[in-house]
Design a protein around this motif. Sequence first.
Motif, PDB file in Angstrom:
ATOM      1  N   GLU A 216       0.258  -1.519   0.077  1.00  0.00           N
ATOM      2  CA  GLU A 216       0.034   0.172  -0.063  1.00  0.00           C
ATOM      3  C   GLU A 216       0.908   1.492  -0.134  1.00  0.00           C
ATOM      4  OE1 GLU A 216      -3.830   1.452   2.456  1.00  0.00           O
ATOM      5  OE2 GLU A 216      -3.078   0.146   2.979  1.00  0.00           O
ATOM      6  N   ASN A 217       0.592   2.186  -1.335  1.00  0.00           N
ATOM      7  CA  ASN A 217       1.531   3.372  -0.551  1.00  0.00           C
ATOM      8  C   ASN A 217       2.658   3.426  -1.855  1.00  0.00           C
ATOM      9  OD1 ASN A 217      -0.815   5.129   0.095  1.00  0.00           O
ATOM     10  ND2 ASN A 217      -0.600   4.245   2.434  1.00  0.00           N
ATOM     11  N   LEU A 220       6.024   1.685  -6.422  1.00  0.00           N
ATOM     12  CA  LEU A 220       7.259   0.453  -7.222  1.00  0.00           C
ATOM     13  C   LEU A 220       7.172  -1.250  -6.787  1.00  0.00           C
ATOM     14  CD1 LEU A 220      10.407   2.770  -5.983  1.00  0.00           C
ATOM     15  CD2 LEU A 220       8.890   3.086  -7.821  1.00  0.00           C
ATOM     16  N   THR A 221       5.513  -0.659  -6.010  1.00  0.00           N
ATOM     17  CA  THR A 221       5.073  -2.637  -6.085  1.00  0.00           C
ATOM     18  C   THR A 221       4.119  -3.175  -6.770  1.00  0.00           C
ATOM     19  OG1 THR A 221       3.658  -1.855  -4.030  1.00  0.00           O
ATOM     20  CG2 THR A 221       5.758  -2.663  -4.063  1.00  0.00           C
ATOM     21  N   LEU A 222       4.055  -1.913  -7.884  1.00  0.00           N
ATOM     22  CA  LEU A 222       2.166  -2.248  -8.237  1.00  0.00           C
ATOM     23  C   LEU A 222       3.123  -2.866 -10.036  1.00  0.00           C
ATOM     24  CD1 LEU A 222       0.544   1.008  -8.761  1.00  0.00           C
ATOM     25  CD2 LEU A 222      -0.216  -1.165  -7.862  1.00  0.00           C
ATOM     26  N   PRO A 223       2.183  -4.043 -10.205  1.00  0.00           N
ATOM     27  CA  PRO A 223       2.286  -4.800 -11.164  1.00  0.00           C
ATOM     28  C   PRO A 223       2.738  -4.188 -12.358  1.00  0.00           C
ATOM     29  CG  PRO A 223       0.377  -6.274 -10.483  1.00  0.00           C
ATOM     30  CD  PRO A 223       1.276  -4.352  -8.880  1.00  0.00           C
TER      31      PRO A 223
END
Length: 264
Positions: A216-217, A220-223
């Motif tokens: 969350e927030n 950089l971890t969004l696929p």
Amino acid sequence: MSLSNGKSEAPIARSDGVDGEIVNNESKVFKIFVGYDPSEDLAFEVCRHSILKRSSIPVEIIPIKQSDLRKRGLYWRERGQFESTEFSFSRFLTPCLANYQGWAMFVDCDFLYLADIKELRDLIEDKYAIMCVQHDYAPKETTKMDGAVQTVYPRKNWSSMVLYNCGHPKNRVLTPETVNTQTGAFLHRFQWLEDDEIGSIPFVWNFLEGHNKVVENDPLTLPKAIHYTRGGPWFEAWKNCEFADLWVSEMEDYRKQVKKESAN
């Protein structure tokens, strides 16, 4: 979980058929070889659609079909009991199929792209022989997809999406003879290379459904590319997996496009 499906469809420059050069000669077409299995034809089509729909650069998507490779005399090894797809080993023919020239990509068909492939291509560094997401992945499931055995081995899933520097001298070893005779360990663990010849790509370009997590927030971890490595919504057993809604939406968009094209 819902994520953005990326930008709207962009026009794709088309090849003039001569060594991948596009008509305006501004750049070369980026070749993407996608593993193909007859049991996952729809997955291949949706993967292909998701790349083309978002790409701002000219790309050529080429299915790696085992039947075609056998007819061409490039593939002859018998299928082993732990090969869950027809492209378990044929994927390593990518540099050969690209005539050992330039950079090309291999990717499994069970991917869904959510970002412009140009972003991935721009990560390329010529000092490497290959580049990939360097997962530390040990699946808990004993089966995957439609009942295939889930195997565990070092560097698992590294070979599921690879950027190949096809002209790199070390990749010359990937001849049809090598691909048809070498062990799974030699190929899937990239044992023809030294560790410092393998470049790293952010995990979001091979985001393992059921393993990697969105923080969350933390954008950089969004696929940017979801890998349904355990099995995707095209299998009954996995129709409710994480990110299934995104794949189904892409499938519906693909079918609308096919319907529209057939009507014209």
